[in-house]
Write an enzyme that holds these catalytic residues in place. Structure first.
Site, PDB file in Angstrom:
ATOM      1  N   SER A  81       0.839  -1.204   0.000  1.00 46.21           N
ATOM      2  CA  SER A  81       0.000   0.000   0.000  1.00 46.21           C
ATOM      3  C   SER A  81       0.876   1.257   0.000  1.00 46.21           C
ATOM      4  O   SER A  81       2.035   1.225   0.426  1.00 46.21           O
ATOM      5  CB  SER A  81      -0.902  -0.018   1.229  1.00 46.21           C
ATOM      6  OG  SER A  81      -0.111  -0.123   2.389  1.00 46.21           O
ATOM      7  N   CYS A 123      -3.646  -4.518  -7.862  1.00 52.11           N
ATOM      8  CA  CYS A 123      -3.206  -3.124  -7.959  1.00 52.11           C
ATOM      9  C   CYS A 123      -3.465  -2.578  -9.356  1.00 52.11           C
ATOM     10  O   CYS A 123      -3.394  -1.386  -9.572  1.00 52.11           O
ATOM     11  CB  CYS A 123      -1.733  -3.015  -7.632  1.00 52.11           C
ATOM     12  SG  CYS A 123      -0.720  -3.813  -8.860  1.00 52.11           S
TER      13      CYS A 123
HETATM   14  P1  NAD Z   1       0.523  -3.736   2.884  1.00 53.04           P
HETATM   15  O1  NAD Z   1       1.180  -2.435   2.589  1.00 53.04           O
HETATM   16  O2  NAD Z   1      -0.396  -3.804   4.043  1.00 53.04           O
HETATM   17  O3  NAD Z   1       1.637  -4.885   3.133  1.00 53.04           O
HETATM   18  C1  NAD Z   1       2.669  -5.123   2.211  1.00 53.04           C
HETATM   19  C2  NAD Z   1       3.858  -5.724   2.967  1.00 53.04           C
HETATM   20  O4  NAD Z   1       4.332  -4.779   3.923  1.00 53.04           O
HETATM   21  C3  NAD Z   1       3.523  -6.981   3.752  1.00 53.04           C
HETATM   22  O5  NAD Z   1       4.602  -7.878   3.653  1.00 53.04           O
HETATM   23  C4  NAD Z   1       3.328  -6.488   5.167  1.00 53.04           C
HETATM   24  O6  NAD Z   1       3.665  -7.453   6.139  1.00 53.04           O
HETATM   25  C5  NAD Z   1       4.277  -5.305   5.250  1.00 53.04           C
HETATM   26  N1  NAD Z   1       3.787  -4.225   6.107  1.00 53.04           N
HETATM   27  C6  NAD Z   1       2.502  -3.859   6.332  1.00 53.04           C
HETATM   28  N2  NAD Z   1       2.452  -2.801   7.156  1.00 53.04           N
HETATM   29  C7  NAD Z   1       3.726  -2.487   7.453  1.00 53.04           C
HETATM   30  C8  NAD Z   1       4.326  -1.470   8.257  1.00 53.04           C
HETATM   31  N3  NAD Z   1       3.600  -0.573   8.908  1.00 53.04           N
HETATM   32  N4  NAD Z   1       5.676  -1.437   8.335  1.00 53.04           N
HETATM   33  C9  NAD Z   1       6.423  -2.331   7.668  1.00 53.04           C
HETATM   34  N5  NAD Z   1       5.907  -3.317   6.897  1.00 53.04           N
HETATM   35  C10 NAD Z   1       4.577  -3.389   6.784  1.00 53.04           C
HETATM   36  O7  NAD Z   1      -0.192  -4.197   1.531  1.00 53.04           O
HETATM   37  P2  NAD Z   1      -1.152  -5.448   1.316  1.00 53.04           P
HETATM   38  O8  NAD Z   1      -2.456  -5.169   1.989  1.00 53.04           O
HETATM   39  O9  NAD Z   1      -0.458  -6.707   1.619  1.00 53.04           O
HETATM   40  O10 NAD Z   1      -1.338  -5.403  -0.273  1.00 53.04           O
HETATM   41  C11 NAD Z   1      -2.281  -4.594  -0.918  1.00 53.04           C
HETATM   42  C12 NAD Z   1      -1.675  -3.286  -1.357  1.00 53.04           C
HETATM   43  O11 NAD Z   1      -0.569  -3.530  -2.208  1.00 53.04           O
HETATM   44  C13 NAD Z   1      -2.634  -2.442  -2.183  1.00 53.04           C
HETATM   45  O12 NAD Z   1      -2.474  -1.102  -1.797  1.00 53.04           O
HETATM   46  C14 NAD Z   1      -2.174  -2.661  -3.611  1.00 53.04           C
HETATM   47  O13 NAD Z   1      -2.497  -1.637  -4.510  1.00 53.04           O
HETATM   48  C15 NAD Z   1      -0.708  -2.755  -3.405  1.00 53.04           C
HETATM   49  N6  NAD Z   1      -0.066  -3.451  -4.517  1.00 53.04           N
HETATM   50  C16 NAD Z   1       0.656  -2.697  -5.390  1.00 53.04           C
HETATM   51  C17 NAD Z   1       1.247  -3.311  -6.482  1.00 53.04           C
HETATM   52  C18 NAD Z   1       2.044  -2.506  -7.442  1.00 53.04           C
HETATM   53  O14 NAD Z   1       2.705  -3.114  -8.253  1.00 53.04           O
HETATM   54  N7  NAD Z   1       2.032  -1.194  -7.402  1.00 53.04           N
HETATM   55  C19 NAD Z   1       1.113  -4.689  -6.678  1.00 53.04           C
HETATM   56  C20 NAD Z   1       0.384  -5.435  -5.751  1.00 53.04           C
HETATM   57  C21 NAD Z   1      -0.199  -4.784  -4.666  1.00 53.04           C
END
Ligand code: NAD
Length: 505
Positions: free
Chosen positions: A235, A290
């Site tokens: 995210s 995404c």
């Molecule tokens: P997320 O940001 O909650 O988590 C992603 C990763 O970060 C996970 O491994 C998680 O454990 C870790 N994480 C979460 N919060 C954290 C924090 N505060 N500090 C450090 N690490 C942390 O995302 P999600 O819910 O797993 O995935 C969905 C999101 O990913 C959506 O926003 C989507 O658009 C995005 N996404 C983007 C792409 C792209 O290519 N731009 C591709 C796939 C998903």
């Protein structure tokens, strides 16, 4: 797989360090749900900082030999991995469906798109060719080589637990780096399945390690002095924070964030094609992509017939457990996420939009899993919560605009810039859109323009922090640094003392 059964019979998903499964000693863990039933199916270990240190130390040890391993040998291992992933497509897809919830055909698609990246990396001997300039000066040659960085880390999201790690590690290890993966804690099992395949392919121990976990593991990776680069996908707020912390700590970073992808439909578009595309791109994987289309921007008189065509198709979407044949849309990842997505329907109504189809009325919501039916919101405008936020669920918004210019302005003023698409029969309009729009990936009558593996993936604006896009040629660039060598060999006939600044002669 590296899982252990607990006394209660629920398996625990552990780490993978040094070529084998490693049980966690941190005493912390999370829950892995079965989104289709709403039941706990496993626990996942949450690494401590010490456990991360152990994985990084192991990867640092492995780096010395791995970077010296001949290109043809690295390529051979990747070819073997390619065969193993291909032979296990179905098994990987089943794991994805059981923990993520997406339908089996969709999961097979994820594996196929991930596999492309391994295939690309098989060509590493060619991709790492440098440049050579003979006789840059008399008797002097200049050449450029690309060398690996060292230990690199990948932090990945829940929505593509196989493909996104493949986006990263295939090129990273092909280039001679060692890789530490921190998968999403929501669907962690496939990471261990892949680790096992890599080992069977002949990858030396320590070149690919997995630490399961949450923020504690991530924070340690971001500050560890031996981690040279970080690839992140997730995210936007987390991507931004990761970019800022990791760059402050001197690391190379590519942090891909969230999205709000608009599909501009011009009055001359093929209506049936546009409606099919909107449905596929908005509700595939329950909108948890995404590159999902979350906003249709309908220009002028196309809006009413387009919405009718979309509604007609929505009524036919088969929603249910992803493992059951014939279902086209599965559940959301967790109950909490489902409820958050559903809350945008109330917010939309409160903000003055029109909830044309409320997915909470779908009979699928009576099932025990984390289901929400396909939803449609009409008359959406900037400023509304359902427009401003990334919803990441099966909710499609429609913005009505009067002209191409108004639609373009809407798209370009949005803080995200991952993907966008135009639907039209007019080649000139499409070309103008490609020229005008502020997004990293553009579809022309293609709603989900995820680049093939020999291009690179990445958005603009709030969808990417960092300079280089992921995978493909930019992935190779990200995982290597260049060195330019200027060389001359002793030649008694030309050697003399010259204290002037070197120049071409
Ligand atoms: P997320 O940001 O909650 O988590 C992603 C990763 O970060 C996970 O491994 C998680 O454990 C870790 N994480 C979460 N919060 C954290 C924090 N505060 N500090 C450090 N690490 C942390 O995302 P999600 O819910 O797993 O995935 C969905 C999101 O990913 C959506 O926003 C989507 O658009 C995005 N996404 C983007 C792409 C792209 O290519 N731009 C591709 C796939 C998903």
């Amino acid at each position: 797989m590296a899982t252990a059964d607990t006394a209660a019979g629920v398996r625990t998903v552990n780490h993978w360090i040094g070529g084998r499964p490693v049980e966690s000693t941190s005493g912390r863990s999370g829950v892995v749900w079965d989104p289709a039933t709403g039941e706990v199916q496993a626990h996942v270990a949450f690494a401590s900082a010490d456990e991360v240190d152990r994985a990084v130390a192991d990867s640092a040890r492995a780096f010395t030999d791995w970077r010296a391993t001949p290109l043809s040998r690295r390529s051979e291992i990747l070819f073997r991995l390619r065969e193993l992933v291909d032979a296990n497509r179905r098994r990987i897809a089943e794991l994805l469906t059981s923990e993520h919830g997406k339908t089996l055909p969709d999961a097979m698609g994820e594996v196929a798109r991930g596999l492309e990246n391994i295939e690309f990396a098989c060509g590493i001997p060619n991709l790492l060719k440098g440049g050579f300039s003979e006789q840059a000066s008399r008797g002097v040659d200049v050449y450029q080589i690309r060398q690996p960085l060292g230990v690199v880390a990948g932090i990945t999201p829940f929505n593509f637990p196989a493909m996104v790690p493949m986006w990263m590690f295939a090129n990273a290890i092909a280039c001679g780096n060692t890789f530490v993966l921190k998968p999403s804690e929501k669907d962690p099992s496939v990471s261990l399945f892949i680790a096992d395949l890599l080992q069977r392919a002949g990858l030396p121990d320590g070149v690919f390690n997995v630490v399961q976990g949450d923020r504690i593991a991530v924070d340690r990776l971001l500050e560890h002095p031996d981690v040279k680069a970080v690839s992140f996908v997730g995210s936007t707020p987390v991507a931004k924070a990761i970019y800022e912390t990791a760059t402050r700590n001197g690391k190379r970073v590519q942090a891909l964030g969230g999205a709000k992808n608009h599909m501009l439909v011009l009055p001359d578009a093929d209506l049936e094609m546009a409606a099919d595309a909107a449905i596929s791109a908005a509700y595939g994987s329950a909108g948890e992509r995404c590159m999902a289309i979350s906003v249709v921007v309908a220009v002028g008189k196309v809006a009413d017939p387009l919405i009718d065509a979309i509604r007609e198709r929505m009524a036919k979407i088969r929603t249910g457990p992803g493992m059951d044949e014939g279902n086209e849309m599965g559940p959301l990842i967790t109950r909490e996420h489902r409820d958050k997505v559903a809350s945008y329907l109330d917010a939309a109504a409160a903000d003055g939009a029109r909830v044309a189809v409320d997915g909470r009325n779908d009979p699928v919501c009576n099932r025990p899993g984390f289901f929400l039916g396909a939803s449609l919101i009409d008359d959406v405008k900037p400023g509304m919560r359902c427009y401003e936020d990334e919803i990441f669920g099966p909710v499609l918004s429609v913005c009505r605009v009067d002209s191409y210019d108004e639609g373009l302005r809407l798209i370009n003023e949005n803080p995200f810039g991952n993907g966008t698409a135009i639907f039209t029969r007019d080649g000139g309009a499409a070309r103008q859109f490609q020229f005008d729009c502020d997004a990293g990936m553009v579809g022309i009558n293609v709603p989900i323009p995820v680049p093939v593996a020999y291009y690179s993936f990445g958005g603009w604006k709030g969808s990417l922090f960092g300079d280089l896009h992921m995978y493909g040629p930019e992935g190779v660039q990200f995982y290597t640094r260049s060195k330019v060598v200027t060389s001359r060999w002793p030649d008694p006939g030309t050697s003399k003392v010259d204290l002037g600044f070197p120049q071409n002669r």
